[in-house]
Each structure stands twice: as structure tokens, then as C-alpha cells.
Design a protein around this motif. Sequence first.
Motif, mmCIF file in Angstrom:
data_model
loop_
_atom_site.group_PDB
_atom_site.id
_atom_site.type_symbol
_atom_site.label_atom_id
_atom_site.label_comp_id
_atom_site.label_asym_id
_atom_site.label_seq_id
_atom_site.Cartn_x
_atom_site.Cartn_y
_atom_site.Cartn_z
ATOM 1 N N ASN A 16 34.337 38.230 42.099
ATOM 2 C CA ASN A 16 33.977 38.599 43.469
ATOM 3 C C ASN A 16 32.747 37.795 43.887
ATOM 4 O OD1 ASN A 16 35.692 40.872 44.680
ATOM 5 N ND2 ASN A 16 35.438 41.514 42.568
ATOM 6 N N ASN B 98 30.857 36.199 39.078
ATOM 7 C CA ASN B 98 30.168 36.639 40.286
ATOM 8 C C ASN B 98 28.920 35.784 40.417
ATOM 9 O OD1 ASN B 98 31.283 39.177 41.700
ATOM 10 N ND2 ASN B 98 31.529 39.677 39.545
ATOM 11 N N ILE C 18 34.424 40.651 47.398
ATOM 12 C CA ILE C 18 33.493 41.767 47.595
ATOM 13 C C ILE C 18 32.065 41.297 47.327
ATOM 14 C CG2 ILE C 18 32.828 44.047 46.756
ATOM 15 C CD1 ILE C 18 35.848 44.363 45.951
ATOM 16 N N ASN D 65 38.631 39.380 44.324
ATOM 17 C CA ASN D 65 38.591 39.589 45.761
ATOM 18 C C ASN D 65 37.367 38.833 46.282
ATOM 19 O OD1 ASN D 65 40.693 41.662 46.821
ATOM 20 N ND2 ASN D 65 40.060 42.499 44.856
ATOM 21 N N SER E 62 36.818 42.277 51.133
ATOM 22 C CA SER E 62 35.594 41.492 51.304
ATOM 23 C C SER E 62 34.467 42.354 51.842
ATOM 24 C CB SER E 62 35.853 40.316 52.255
ATOM 25 O OG SER E 62 36.210 40.786 53.538
#
Length: 93
Positions: A69, A90, A49, A47, A28
Motif C-alpha cells: 500500500n 509500503n 491505502i 491497494n 485508496s
Amino acid sequence: SASTNALHKLPKIAPKLHQLKLPKNKLSGSISLAGFPHLQILDVADNAISQITDLDRVPYLTWMSLSGNQLTEMPMLRLYFLKTLWMNRNGLT
């Protein structure tokens, strides 16, 4: 591959690594690629991120998946060897 673990940050491993596959972990925040100058394949899909930095330090990257992410922006890419880039799921606009 170290997928589906509970990794919270990038591991400090050999700088001559060519592949880094860490999908479905708990990475993260901001991650830096400064320690991976020989990286050719990066998979950090699924994840949390929010930022990826030091992309200019991985000049040999040919394949990268950042899908799933929390990225809202992407820095300018000067990755001349990059052939595949996955960034779906995203917050990019």
C-alpha cells in the motif's frame, strides 16, 4: 474473498463479519475499521491505502496484511490478539 476487483472503498456489510479479504483492489486514501468490531482477519494488501484508522475498534484482530500500500506511518497498535502483521512494500521508515 473479493480480491482483484475494482472496489474503491470498503463495502458496508454485516458488522458481525469475522474475515474481510480485499487484496488487489483499488482501495485508496484513508480507510476506517470502525464498522467491523468482530473482525479477526483483514487482508487489504496491494491497494493504494495511505492511512488506516480505528484500529482500536477491532480488538479481536489476529491476522492483518497491509502489504503493498502507500502507508508512511502506522498508529500505535494495541491489538492484544494480533499474531501476524504483514506491512512490507509500503513507505514506512
